[in-house]
Scaffold this active site. Structure first.
Site, PDB file in Angstrom:
ATOM      1  N   ASP A   9     -42.933 -47.548   1.545  1.00 53.61           N
ATOM      2  CA  ASP A   9     -41.662 -46.928   1.905  1.00 53.61           C
ATOM      3  C   ASP A   9     -40.647 -47.400   0.855  1.00 53.61           C
ATOM      4  OD1 ASP A   9     -39.561 -45.766   3.512  1.00 53.61           O
ATOM      5  OD2 ASP A   9     -39.086 -47.803   4.164  1.00 53.61           O
ATOM      6  N   LEU A  10     -39.515 -46.728   0.733  1.00 58.53           N
ATOM      7  CA  LEU A  10     -38.532 -47.117  -0.293  1.00 58.53           C
ATOM      8  C   LEU A  10     -37.399 -47.977   0.280  1.00 58.53           C
ATOM      9  CD1 LEU A  10     -37.361 -46.742  -3.222  1.00 58.53           C
ATOM     10  CD2 LEU A  10     -36.161 -44.749  -2.329  1.00 58.53           C
ATOM     11  N   ASP A  11     -36.540 -47.326   1.081  1.00 59.10           N
ATOM     12  CA  ASP A  11     -35.346 -48.006   1.592  1.00 59.10           C
ATOM     13  C   ASP A  11     -35.748 -49.152   2.518  1.00 59.10           C
ATOM     14  OD1 ASP A  11     -33.090 -46.186   0.649  1.00 59.10           O
ATOM     15  OD2 ASP A  11     -34.369 -44.740   1.654  1.00 59.10           O
ATOM     16  N   THR A  17     -31.204 -50.605   0.196  1.00 57.93           N
ATOM     17  CA  THR A  17     -30.224 -49.511   0.244  1.00 57.93           C
ATOM     18  C   THR A  17     -29.666 -49.273   1.643  1.00 57.93           C
ATOM     19  OG1 THR A  17     -32.143 -48.118   0.364  1.00 57.93           O
ATOM     20  CG2 THR A  17     -30.970 -48.123  -1.736  1.00 57.93           C
ATOM     21  N   LYS A  45     -32.938 -46.133  10.375  1.00 60.63           N
ATOM     22  CA  LYS A  45     -33.933 -46.516   9.367  1.00 60.63           C
ATOM     23  C   LYS A  45     -35.172 -45.621   9.448  1.00 60.63           C
ATOM     24  CE  LYS A  45     -32.411 -51.210   8.651  1.00 60.63           C
ATOM     25  NZ  LYS A  45     -32.681 -52.641   8.760  1.00 60.63           N
ATOM     26  N   GLY A  46     -35.568 -45.078   8.313  1.00 60.11           N
ATOM     27  CA  GLY A  46     -36.755 -44.239   8.263  1.00 60.11           C
ATOM     28  C   GLY A  46     -36.509 -42.823   8.723  1.00 60.11           C
ATOM     29  N   ARG A  49     -31.957 -37.586   6.684  1.00 57.60           N
ATOM     30  CA  ARG A  49     -30.496 -37.450   6.650  1.00 57.60           C
ATOM     31  C   ARG A  49     -29.999 -36.545   7.775  1.00 57.60           C
ATOM     32  NH1 ARG A  49     -28.720 -35.130   1.182  1.00 57.60           N
ATOM     33  NH2 ARG A  49     -30.293 -36.620   0.533  1.00 57.60           N
ATOM     34  N   SER A 114     -41.629 -41.895   1.323  1.00 59.57           N
ATOM     35  CA  SER A 114     -40.260 -42.135   1.798  1.00 59.57           C
ATOM     36  C   SER A 114     -39.633 -40.880   2.366  1.00 59.57           C
ATOM     37  CB  SER A 114     -39.408 -42.629   0.625  1.00 59.57           C
ATOM     38  OG  SER A 114     -38.028 -42.548   0.922  1.00 59.57           O
ATOM     39  N   ALA A 115     -38.734 -41.041   3.328  1.00 59.80           N
ATOM     40  CA  ALA A 115     -38.003 -39.899   3.892  1.00 59.80           C
ATOM     41  C   ALA A 115     -36.844 -39.481   3.007  1.00 59.80           C
ATOM     42  CB  ALA A 115     -37.476 -40.269   5.276  1.00 59.80           C
ATOM     43  N   SER A 116     -36.531 -40.303   2.014  1.00 61.46           N
ATOM     44  CA  SER A 116     -35.333 -40.043   1.204  1.00 61.46           C
ATOM     45  C   SER A 116     -35.525 -38.923   0.190  1.00 61.46           C
ATOM     46  CB  SER A 116     -34.930 -41.317   0.469  1.00 61.46           C
ATOM     47  OG  SER A 116     -33.877 -41.018  -0.433  1.00 61.46           O
ATOM     48  N   ASN A 118     -33.500 -38.815  -2.217  1.00 61.27           N
ATOM     49  CA  ASN A 118     -32.979 -39.453  -3.433  1.00 61.27           C
ATOM     50  C   ASN A 118     -33.996 -40.412  -4.049  1.00 61.27           C
ATOM     51  OD1 ASN A 118     -30.198 -38.395  -3.311  1.00 61.27           O
ATOM     52  ND2 ASN A 118     -30.059 -39.600  -1.442  1.00 61.27           N
ATOM     53  N   LYS A 145     -41.072 -39.048   9.787  1.00 61.06           N
ATOM     54  CA  LYS A 145     -41.658 -40.191  10.477  1.00 61.06           C
ATOM     55  C   LYS A 145     -41.037 -40.234  11.880  1.00 61.06           C
ATOM     56  CE  LYS A 145     -41.655 -42.758   6.098  1.00 61.06           C
ATOM     57  NZ  LYS A 145     -41.025 -43.819   5.298  1.00 61.06           N
ATOM     58  N   GLU A 169     -43.839 -50.856   5.458  1.00 53.80           N
ATOM     59  CA  GLU A 169     -42.736 -50.177   6.144  1.00 53.80           C
ATOM     60  C   GLU A 169     -41.770 -51.172   6.789  1.00 53.80           C
ATOM     61  OE1 GLU A 169     -40.918 -47.825   7.206  1.00 53.80           O
ATOM     62  OE2 GLU A 169     -41.906 -46.089   6.362  1.00 53.80           O
ATOM     63  N   ASP A 170     -40.473 -50.838   6.750  1.00 55.17           N
ATOM     64  CA  ASP A 170     -39.493 -51.698   7.423  1.00 55.17           C
ATOM     65  C   ASP A 170     -38.949 -51.062   8.699  1.00 55.17           C
ATOM     66  OD1 ASP A 170     -38.009 -49.690   6.001  1.00 55.17           O
ATOM     67  OD2 ASP A 170     -36.217 -50.877   6.411  1.00 55.17           O
TER      68      ASP A 170
END
Ligand code: G6P
Ligand code: MG
Length: 218
Positions: A9-11, A17, A45-46, A49, A114-116, A118, A145, A169-170
């Site tokens: 995962d990213l963020d 972020t 989180k996750g 947007r 990632s869900a982002s 960006n 997710k 994953e966070d």
């Protein structure tokens, strides 16, 4: 040596972020006369947007028109991107680079899930994009997710069976997505929050090379 796929995962896993997402959502919440707290931010989180805005409107008990929602989504992202612009590689979370390098040395598959929307620009800004063989992000999925789509696509991109995929994953939703995909889930964060994960580490500094090697050999 076996070849596994490690899906990041990213963020909150690669980069910190979450605080920037929080600042941007909090400023938007002010326009709804709502005081958005850091605890409430956990729910974001996750989450994509669009869904995050829906949760915020719900929390604030605010009824918005479709047009207003669309304006707010743009406004939130523009503010978030201003924070991202100012970010540098000091924002990469501790030992992420060590883990990525170790996996590369061991010839393992490495992808982003990632869900982002960006994700690509953030990885580029952090000089990490070249470390990912595949990137599946918010632009590539239709189901968010805890749906497993993002990780299933990551495993497919690397041509690795789902049972040979390991997810970092966070978020609760992300751990659930990894579990739903039939993959090994590794929570990065607090044990009591991420208790559904197969393993939980406070951060990557606590994850030894020996542990990573054991995942490869499992
Ligand atoms: C991640 C973050 C969420 C964020 C989502 C969409 O999953 O944890 O907080 O809302 O990505 O990010 P984006 O950059 O597309 O707004
Ligand atoms: Mg995350």
């Amino acid at each position: 040596m076996k070849k596994k796929a490690f899906l990041f995962d990213l963020d909150g896993v690669i980069v910190d972020t979450a605080k920037f997402h929080y600042l941007a959502w909090r400023n938007l919440a002010k326009e709804m006369n709502f005081d958005f707290t850091e605890e409430q931010n956990e729910l974001f989180k996750g989450v994509s947007r669009v869904q995050s805005l829906e949760i915020l409107l719900d929390l604030a008990s605010y009824e918005a028109t479709q047009e207003q929602k669309e304006r707010w989504l743009i406004q939130k992202n523009e503010e978030y991107l201003k924070y991202i612009e100012a970010m540098d590689d000091s924002e990469i979370l501790p030992d992420v680079v060590r883990v990525l390098n170790f996996l590369h040395e061991k010839n393992q598959g490495v992808a982003l899930g990632s869900a982002s929307k960006n994700a690509r620009s953030i990885l580029t800004k952090l000089n990490l994009i070249q470390k990912f063989e595949a990137i599946v992000d918010g632009n590539d999925v239709t189901a968010a997710k805890p749906d497993p789509e993002v990780f299933l696509k990551g495993g497919e991109a690397l041509k690795i069976e789902r049972t040979d995929c390991i997810v970092f994953e966070d978020s609760i939703a992300g751990v659930q997505a990894a579990n739903a995909a039939g993959m090994v889930s590794i929570g990065i964060g607090e044990k009591d929050v991420l208790h559904e994960a197969d393993y939980v580490f406070a951060d990557f500094t606590e994850m030894s090379d020996a542990f990573l090697a054991s995942l490869i050999e499992a």
